[in-house]
Write an enzyme that holds these catalytic residues in place. Structure first.
Site, PDB file in Angstrom:
ATOM      1  N   ILE A  14      10.662 -18.269  -6.659  1.00 41.50           N
ATOM      2  CA  ILE A  14      10.053 -18.752  -5.425  1.00 41.50           C
ATOM      3  C   ILE A  14       8.580 -18.380  -5.367  1.00 41.50           C
ATOM      4  O   ILE A  14       7.736 -19.187  -5.020  1.00 41.50           O
ATOM      5  CB  ILE A  14      10.786 -18.185  -4.187  1.00 41.50           C
ATOM      6  CG1 ILE A  14      12.275 -18.528  -4.225  1.00 41.50           C
ATOM      7  CG2 ILE A  14      10.133 -18.653  -2.895  1.00 41.50           C
ATOM      8  CD1 ILE A  14      12.582 -20.011  -4.248  1.00 41.50           C
ATOM      9  N   ARG A  42      21.857 -14.921  -3.627  1.00 44.08           N
ATOM     10  CA  ARG A  42      21.124 -13.728  -3.194  1.00 44.08           C
ATOM     11  C   ARG A  42      19.633 -14.019  -3.238  1.00 44.08           C
ATOM     12  O   ARG A  42      19.100 -14.405  -4.277  1.00 44.08           O
ATOM     13  CB  ARG A  42      21.418 -12.525  -4.109  1.00 44.08           C
ATOM     14  CG  ARG A  42      22.871 -12.148  -4.214  1.00 44.08           C
ATOM     15  CD  ARG A  42      23.360 -11.481  -2.946  1.00 44.08           C
ATOM     16  NE  ARG A  42      24.705 -10.977  -3.101  1.00 44.08           N
ATOM     17  CZ  ARG A  42      25.746 -11.409  -2.405  1.00 44.08           C
ATOM     18  NH1 ARG A  42      25.593 -12.357  -1.506  1.00 44.08           N
ATOM     19  NH2 ARG A  42      26.943 -10.890  -2.597  1.00 44.08           N
ATOM     20  N   ARG A  69      -1.393  -2.459  10.242  1.00 43.92           N
ATOM     21  CA  ARG A  69      -0.430  -3.090   9.341  1.00 43.92           C
ATOM     22  C   ARG A  69      -0.201  -4.520   9.814  1.00 43.92           C
ATOM     23  O   ARG A  69       0.358  -4.756  10.872  1.00 43.92           O
ATOM     24  CB  ARG A  69       0.883  -2.303   9.317  1.00 43.92           C
ATOM     25  CG  ARG A  69       0.759  -0.962   8.631  1.00 43.92           C
ATOM     26  CD  ARG A  69       0.287  -1.140   7.208  1.00 43.92           C
ATOM     27  NE  ARG A  69       0.534   0.047   6.411  1.00 43.92           N
ATOM     28  CZ  ARG A  69       0.296   0.109   5.121  1.00 43.92           C
ATOM     29  NH1 ARG A  69      -0.219  -0.938   4.486  1.00 43.92           N
ATOM     30  NH2 ARG A  69       0.549   1.211   4.455  1.00 43.92           N
ATOM     31  N   ALA A  81       0.006   6.542   1.044  1.00 43.49           N
ATOM     32  CA  ALA A  81       0.937   5.916   0.102  1.00 43.49           C
ATOM     33  C   ALA A  81       0.249   4.767  -0.612  1.00 43.49           C
ATOM     34  O   ALA A  81      -0.798   4.299  -0.173  1.00 43.49           O
ATOM     35  CB  ALA A  81       2.168   5.409   0.848  1.00 43.49           C
ATOM     36  N   GLU A  98      -3.305   7.932  -5.232  1.00 42.16           N
ATOM     37  CA  GLU A  98      -3.277   7.506  -3.833  1.00 42.16           C
ATOM     38  C   GLU A  98      -3.660   8.630  -2.881  1.00 42.16           C
ATOM     39  O   GLU A  98      -4.305   8.376  -1.865  1.00 42.16           O
ATOM     40  CB  GLU A  98      -1.912   6.926  -3.476  1.00 42.16           C
ATOM     41  CG  GLU A  98      -1.614   5.608  -4.161  1.00 42.16           C
ATOM     42  CD  GLU A  98      -2.561   4.482  -3.775  1.00 42.16           C
ATOM     43  OE1 GLU A  98      -3.124   4.498  -2.666  1.00 42.16           O
ATOM     44  OE2 GLU A  98      -2.730   3.555  -4.594  1.00 42.16           O
ATOM     45  N   GLU A 102      -6.850   7.705  -0.528  1.00 46.28           N
ATOM     46  CA  GLU A 102      -6.663   7.517   0.911  1.00 46.28           C
ATOM     47  C   GLU A 102      -7.132   8.690   1.760  1.00 46.28           C
ATOM     48  O   GLU A 102      -7.548   8.483   2.891  1.00 46.28           O
ATOM     49  CB  GLU A 102      -5.199   7.185   1.208  1.00 46.28           C
ATOM     50  CG  GLU A 102      -4.810   5.834   0.640  1.00 46.28           C
ATOM     51  CD  GLU A 102      -3.573   5.244   1.262  1.00 46.28           C
ATOM     52  OE1 GLU A 102      -2.908   5.901   2.079  1.00 46.28           O
ATOM     53  OE2 GLU A 102      -3.261   4.089   0.913  1.00 46.28           O
ATOM     54  N   GLU A 125      12.411  -2.381  -3.944  1.00 44.94           N
ATOM     55  CA  GLU A 125      11.315  -1.421  -3.834  1.00 44.94           C
ATOM     56  C   GLU A 125      11.857  -0.001  -3.677  1.00 44.94           C
ATOM     57  O   GLU A 125      12.630   0.292  -2.773  1.00 44.94           O
ATOM     58  CB  GLU A 125      10.403  -1.730  -2.644  1.00 44.94           C
ATOM     59  CG  GLU A 125       9.240  -0.736  -2.565  1.00 44.94           C
ATOM     60  CD  GLU A 125       8.376  -0.914  -1.327  1.00 44.94           C
ATOM     61  OE1 GLU A 125       7.191  -0.558  -1.401  1.00 44.94           O
ATOM     62  OE2 GLU A 125       8.878  -1.410  -0.303  1.00 44.94           O
ATOM     63  N   GLU A 144     -11.714  -2.095  -0.861  1.00 42.75           N
ATOM     64  CA  GLU A 144     -12.625  -2.867  -0.033  1.00 42.75           C
ATOM     65  C   GLU A 144     -12.004  -3.334   1.278  1.00 42.75           C
ATOM     66  O   GLU A 144     -12.673  -3.443   2.297  1.00 42.75           O
ATOM     67  CB  GLU A 144     -13.082  -4.110  -0.823  1.00 42.75           C
ATOM     68  CG  GLU A 144     -14.551  -4.325  -0.820  1.00 42.75           C
ATOM     69  CD  GLU A 144     -14.897  -5.495  -1.719  1.00 42.75           C
ATOM     70  OE1 GLU A 144     -14.490  -6.629  -1.412  1.00 42.75           O
ATOM     71  OE2 GLU A 144     -15.594  -5.249  -2.712  1.00 42.75           O
ATOM     72  N   GLU A 146      -9.418  -1.805   2.875  1.00 46.68           N
ATOM     73  CA  GLU A 146      -8.689  -0.721   3.540  1.00 46.68           C
ATOM     74  C   GLU A 146      -9.583  -0.018   4.553  1.00 46.68           C
ATOM     75  O   GLU A 146     -10.724   0.325   4.247  1.00 46.68           O
ATOM     76  CB  GLU A 146      -8.221   0.333   2.514  1.00 46.68           C
ATOM     77  CG  GLU A 146      -7.015  -0.046   1.729  1.00 46.68           C
ATOM     78  CD  GLU A 146      -6.544   1.095   0.839  1.00 46.68           C
ATOM     79  OE1 GLU A 146      -5.348   1.408   0.901  1.00 46.68           O
ATOM     80  OE2 GLU A 146      -7.355   1.657   0.083  1.00 46.68           O
TER      81      GLU A 146
END
Length: 184
Positions: A14, A42, A69, A81, A98, A102, A125, A144, A146
């Site tokens: 997909i 599925r 978010r 994260a 990370e 961050e 995940e 850039e 964030e």
């Protein structure tokens, strides 16, 4: 009753994006009882995984990031994260990268706490959880696109924020829970 197993017998692609790979699969289900196999569809999201770090300062404060978010349509308070960049990247390397990107902090004392699946009903995940102590101050290296603020909380304050639904991010709640025995 036994647990069934499923085997993919057909796949329709997909989306194959930068972060996600989405498929609709036809699976054959073995009911584990010797019955005739059944088929089902599925829809699945495939992801390289991510890491999440609970950084704790020398004075016992937990560093969280507040960022907007898009999918949740709101700013959220979370542990730092980030996604594993490619299939096979070591999650510990991701955690070190990370943390510094961050928060601007680095650490040689990053302890693995296990992992969680975010939504195993449709997504593979896996988020690897870490606790970082003995932090060394450096500089943030945000991407850039964030934008985030650092906020500092005691473990009791984090617990209260979770209880009041002011922290609703699952990886943050799981990471805090896994780290509790090292915090109190």
């Amino acid at each position: 009753m036994s647990i069934s197993t499923e085997r993919m017998i057909a796949r329709k692609e997909i989306l194959h994006g930068r972060v996600l790979h989405v498929t609709v699969d036809t699976v054959e289900i073995d009911d584990g009882q010797g019955g005739k196999p059944k088929t089902a569809t599925r829809e699945a999201v495939w992801h390289f995984g991510a890491c999440a770090i609970l950084p704790v300062t020398d004075d016992g404060k937990i560093i969280l990031v507040r960022q907007y978010r898009y999918a949740a349509a709101q700013p959220m308070l979370e542990v730092p994260a980030g996604k594993i960049e490619h299939d096979g990247e070591n999650p510990a390397e991701c955690a070190h990268r990370e943390l510094e990107e961050e928060t601007g902090f680095s650490s040689d004392d990053i302890q693995p706490l296990g992992y969680v699946y975010t939504s195993p009903g449709f997504c593979n995940e896996r988020i690897y959880l870490y606790l970082a102590k003995n932090l060394k101050k450096g500089h943030q290296h945000l991407d850039e696109d964030e934008f985030m603020n650092l906020e500092y909380y005691t473990p009791d304050e984090v617990e209260q924020l979770i209880d009041k639904n002011e922290i609703v991010d699952a990886k943050t709640i799981a990471n805090f829970q896994k780290a509790r025995k090292y915090l109190f």
